[in-house]
Design a protein around this motif. Structure first.
Motif, short mmCIF file in Angstrom:
data_model
loop_
_atom_site.label_atom_id
_atom_site.label_comp_id
_atom_site.label_asym_id
_atom_site.label_seq_id
_atom_site.Cartn_x
_atom_site.Cartn_y
_atom_site.Cartn_z
N GLY A 1 -7.05 -4.37 -1.82
CA GLY A 1 -6.02 -5.22 -1.23
C GLY A 1 -4.80 -4.44 -0.79
O GLY A 1 -4.26 -4.68 0.30
N ILE A 2 -4.35 -3.51 -1.61
CA ILE A 2 -3.17 -2.71 -1.25
C ILE A 2 -3.45 -1.88 0.00
O ILE A 2 -2.64 -1.81 0.92
CB ILE A 2 -2.76 -1.81 -2.43
CG1 ILE A 2 -2.22 -2.65 -3.58
CG2 ILE A 2 -1.72 -0.79 -1.98
CD1 ILE A 2 -1.93 -1.86 -4.84
N ALA A 3 -4.63 -1.25 0.03
CA ALA A 3 -4.98 -0.43 1.19
C ALA A 3 -5.14 -1.28 2.44
O ALA A 3 -4.71 -0.90 3.54
CB ALA A 3 -6.27 0.35 0.91
N GLN A 4 -5.75 -2.46 2.29
CA GLN A 4 -5.93 -3.34 3.45
C GLN A 4 -4.57 -3.77 4.02
O GLN A 4 -4.37 -3.78 5.24
CB GLN A 4 -6.76 -4.56 3.05
CG GLN A 4 -7.32 -5.34 4.23
CD GLN A 4 -8.18 -6.51 3.79
OE1 GLN A 4 -7.73 -7.36 3.02
NE2 GLN A 4 -9.41 -6.58 4.28
N PHE A 5 -3.65 -4.11 3.13
CA PHE A 5 -2.30 -4.48 3.59
C PHE A 5 -1.61 -3.31 4.28
O PHE A 5 -1.07 -3.45 5.39
CB PHE A 5 -1.47 -4.95 2.39
CG PHE A 5 0.02 -4.91 2.64
CD1 PHE A 5 0.62 -5.87 3.45
CD2 PHE A 5 0.80 -3.91 2.08
CE1 PHE A 5 1.98 -5.82 3.69
CE2 PHE A 5 2.17 -3.87 2.32
CZ PHE A 5 2.76 -4.83 3.13
N ALA A 6 -1.63 -2.15 3.64
CA ALA A 6 -0.89 -1.00 4.17
C ALA A 6 -1.43 -0.54 5.51
O ALA A 6 -0.66 -0.30 6.46
CB ALA A 6 -0.92 0.14 3.15
N VAL A 7 -2.75 -0.42 5.62
CA VAL A 7 -3.33 0.10 6.85
C VAL A 7 -3.17 -0.89 8.00
O VAL A 7 -2.83 -0.52 9.13
CB VAL A 7 -4.82 0.46 6.64
CG1 VAL A 7 -5.44 0.95 7.95
CG2 VAL A 7 -4.95 1.53 5.57
N SER A 8 -3.41 -2.18 7.74
CA SER A 8 -3.32 -3.17 8.81
C SER A 8 -1.89 -3.34 9.31
O SER A 8 -1.68 -3.68 10.48
CB SER A 8 -3.86 -4.52 8.34
OG SER A 8 -3.09 -5.03 7.26
N ASN A 9 -0.92 -3.10 8.46
CA ASN A 9 0.47 -3.30 8.84
C ASN A 9 1.15 -2.04 9.36
O ASN A 9 2.05 -2.14 10.21
CB ASN A 9 1.27 -3.85 7.66
CG ASN A 9 1.12 -5.34 7.49
OD1 ASN A 9 1.93 -6.11 7.99
ND2 ASN A 9 0.07 -5.77 6.80
N TYR A 10 0.74 -0.87 8.86
CA TYR A 10 1.50 0.33 9.15
C TYR A 10 0.70 1.49 9.76
O TYR A 10 1.29 2.49 10.16
CB TYR A 10 2.19 0.83 7.88
CG TYR A 10 3.05 -0.22 7.23
CD1 TYR A 10 4.19 -0.72 7.87
CD2 TYR A 10 2.72 -0.74 5.98
CE1 TYR A 10 4.97 -1.70 7.28
CE2 TYR A 10 3.51 -1.72 5.38
CZ TYR A 10 4.62 -2.20 6.03
OH TYR A 10 5.39 -3.17 5.45
N LEU A 11 -0.62 1.37 9.84
CA LEU A 11 -1.40 2.49 10.35
C LEU A 11 -2.23 2.10 11.55
O LEU A 11 -1.90 2.46 12.69
CB LEU A 11 -2.30 3.06 9.24
CG LEU A 11 -3.18 4.25 9.62
CD1 LEU A 11 -2.30 5.41 10.10
CD2 LEU A 11 -4.03 4.69 8.43
N SER A 12 -3.33 1.36 11.33
CA SER A 12 -4.24 1.04 12.43
C SER A 12 -5.09 -0.16 12.04
O SER A 12 -5.79 -0.12 11.02
CB SER A 12 -5.14 2.24 12.74
OG SER A 12 -6.23 1.86 13.53
N VAL A 13 -5.06 -1.20 12.84
CA VAL A 13 -5.87 -2.39 12.55
C VAL A 13 -7.36 -2.06 12.54
O VAL A 13 -8.08 -2.47 11.63
CB VAL A 13 -5.54 -3.52 13.56
CG1 VAL A 13 -6.50 -4.69 13.40
CG2 VAL A 13 -4.11 -4.00 13.36
N PRO A 14 -7.90 -1.31 13.51
CA PRO A 14 -9.34 -1.01 13.48
C PRO A 14 -9.78 -0.22 12.25
O PRO A 14 -10.92 -0.33 11.81
CB PRO A 14 -9.57 -0.19 14.76
CG PRO A 14 -8.47 -0.61 15.67
CD PRO A 14 -7.29 -0.84 14.78
#
Length: 573
Positions: free
Chosen positions: A238-251
């Motif tokens: 969950g933490i990784a999903q939140f961080a990546v989708s918001n601050y790195l890359s949606v794909p």
């Protein structure tokens, strides 16, 4: 001479929004009845619903016949590129690993982490299943994870149920975020904004799913003994999903989240491995006869195991269930290489100069013969087609497939045959997805979708509660969060704008609610049943997963409603 533009109007039946909505909803009603009630094949049901939508667009809404048909062709084209382009190339990579034997190596590698089926359920069905969902989606995680679990000693029905329930939290970002890409296309909302909001909804779901998996395997005792694994897997995902989708890359969201989750669970298991040297197996769980007893066999009778040893999560025992086969480090490394290649390629693509270079050859053009305007005279954005042939996720996967063939020493002829087999295997899925997207485009461009949305908006703020239900229903019927977003994405935006709610929130809620309908969709149930040799017994599997689908849906409805109010409004970007 150019054909005049078609101007949408939303109350063509007696000037009434309610009557017009009833007529506009007929294509969806036909689709749902054919799929859910009459069990017509998905591709045929989609084509029939498409025909109904064309008749309504032409006869009721007054859309020129040629333009209505061409709107459908644009949707079908978008269904193939970029959506199916991703699926085809992702499954081609998987098929090559099967042909080369490296998929079996990968399965044994996962099994060697722990002989505890509760741990295996989290690592394989949840974490590795999320990686498969990230790369391919469209039923692949259920089929592959079910087979892997059976190979590790799970009994067939339990393997199917565990794989289906696990295939939830990652779905919105599946197939390199195709559902989000599609949602952005049909709603004309920014993809990053949609991904960010979904990334503030599904991570909460991810926190609970591993606990349910552990309970499915070993009931209340499993929760008492294996909660550290469940908590670690769900929380890190969950933490990784939140961080990546918001601050790195949606794909890249699910790819990173899956790897972080799997790695964290392995670390927890290794840290506790010293507590026991005995093989642990799971006995009959506390759930009673409705929950299968577990053993090392894969048949429906004859459980062998006793209760887990005191220090659960023991490592290194399950890998020998395959006749004690020991894989070399080189073989294990090669088994992981296709996924490493994919991650590296997508990561490189995010580097700004490379992104700019790849997008430089993107073609954007208005779809020939389609000129649709709103009553205010604004050009409908979905009439513009984007052909990003080089930057598309499917093209990146194609390159990854070529590199995979080289790394695994697969001969060109074998690689091409695997590609042909993939196309043959997906032929009905290709027809279905293209027909569903054609249906969505006809309904959206003719104005049918907006009519329904404006009518539903009469519920006001309560529509925030209904929003995830629409997504759930769409996925439950079509088997695809992508298709659900195609059908209802524009409707969600229309209803939001009319009722004064946040369009991004409700469009995102369609996708987040949709992930919970996947475990009960006829297509996924059929995939799971076929994988475990239970064809014709889909109803038995449905009874095991329906409750969890409804419980999770209720939670998502509450979350979205609270996010639409000051109570949890602070969660939104």
């Amino acid at each position: 001479m150019d054909q005049p533009a078609y101007v949408q109007h939303y109350s063509p039946v007696l000037g009434s929004l309610a009557w017009s909505s009833l007529v506009a909803a007929l294509p969806l009603l036909v689709l749902f009845v054919l799929l859910g009630g009459l069990r017509v094949r998905a591709w045929l049901a989609s084509l029939i619903a498409l025909a109904v939508s064309l008749v309504i667009a032409i006869v009721v809404y007054g859309m020129p016949a040629g333009m209505a048909v061409l709107s459908g062709t644009e949707g079908a084209a978008f269904g193939f590129f970029p959506i199916l382009w991703i699926v085809i190339n992702a499954l081609w990579i998987y098929r090559m690993t099967v042909r080369s034997g490296h998929f079996d190596v990968l399965r044994r590698s996962f099994g060697s982490v722990s002989s505890d089926q509760r741990v295996q359920a989290v690592i394989i069905a949840f974490s590795f299943g999320a990686l498969l969902e990230a790369l391919a989606g469209f039923g692949a995680p259920v089929a592959i994870c079910t087979i892997m679990l059976i190979g590790l000693g799970f009994r067939p029905l339990r393997a199917a149920v565990v794989a289906l329930v696990a295939n939830t939290a990652p779905v919105a970002f599946g197939a390199i975020a195709v559902p989000i890409t599609t949602l952005a296309q049909v709603t004309n909302l920014p993809e990053d904004a949609l991904g960010a909001v979904v990334g503030r909804q599904t991570p909460i779901l991810a926190l609970f799913v591993p606990f349910v998996l552990v309970a499915l395997v070993d009931g209340a005792r499993g929760l008492r003994e294996a909660w550290p694994v469940a908590l670690t897997g769900g929380l890190t995902f969950g933490i990784a999903q939140f961080a990546v989708s918001n601050y790195l890359s949606v794909p890249l969201t699910d790819i990173v989240a899956a790897l972080v989750s799997a790695g964290a669970v392995v670390l927890v298991v290794r840290a506790r491995a010293g507590a026991t040297t005995t093989r642990d197996r799971v006995a009959v769980p506390a759930g009673g006869p409705d929950v299968e007893s577990s053993g090392t066999g894969s048949s429906d009778d004859g459980a062998h195991g006793g209760p887990p040893s005191e220090g659960a999560f023991g490592a290194g025992a399950a890998g020998d269930r395959d006749d004690a086969h020991q894989d070399s480090r080189r073989d294990v490394l090669l088994a992981y290489m296709p996924y490493v290649i994919i991650i590296v390629l997508f990561s490189v693509q995010q580097i700004p100069p490379i992104t700019k270079a790849m997008n430089a050859v993107t073609l954007k053009f208005r779809w020939p013969g389609v000129d649709v305007r709103s009553p205010s005279g604004t050009q409908a954005s979905s009439t513009t087609f984007t052909f990003n042939w080089l930057a598309a996720a499917g093209t990146v996967l194609l390159i990854a497939g070529v590199l995979t063939a080289l790394v695994l020493a697969i001969r060109p002829g074998d690689a091409l045959r695997a590609y042909g087999e993939t196309l043959r295997e997906l032929r009905t899925a290709i027809a279905t997805v293209m027909a569903v997207l054609a249906l969505a485009y006809v309904m959206n461009l003719s104005g049918q979708t907006i009519t329904i949305g404006q009518w539903l908006a009469a519920t006001g703020g309560f529509f925030a509660v209904l929003s995830p239900v629409l997504g759930w229903l769409g996925t439950a019927v079509t088997g695809s969060d992508t298709s659900s977003n195609s059908l209802f994405g524009a409707l969600q935006v229309a209803a939001a704008q009319k009722s004064g709610l946040d369009p991004v929130l409700l469009a995102s809620a369609n996708s987040s609610g949709g992930v919970l309908g996947k475990m009960i969709s006829p297509q996924n149930l059929a995939i799971a049943a076929a994988a475990v040799g239970m064809a014709g017994r889909e109803g038995e599997i449905l009874r095991r997963v329906l409750l969890w689908s409804l419980v999770f849906l209720a939670g998502m409805c509450v979350l979205v409603y609270l996010q639409s109010t000051p109570v949890l409004g602070w969660m939104l970007p």
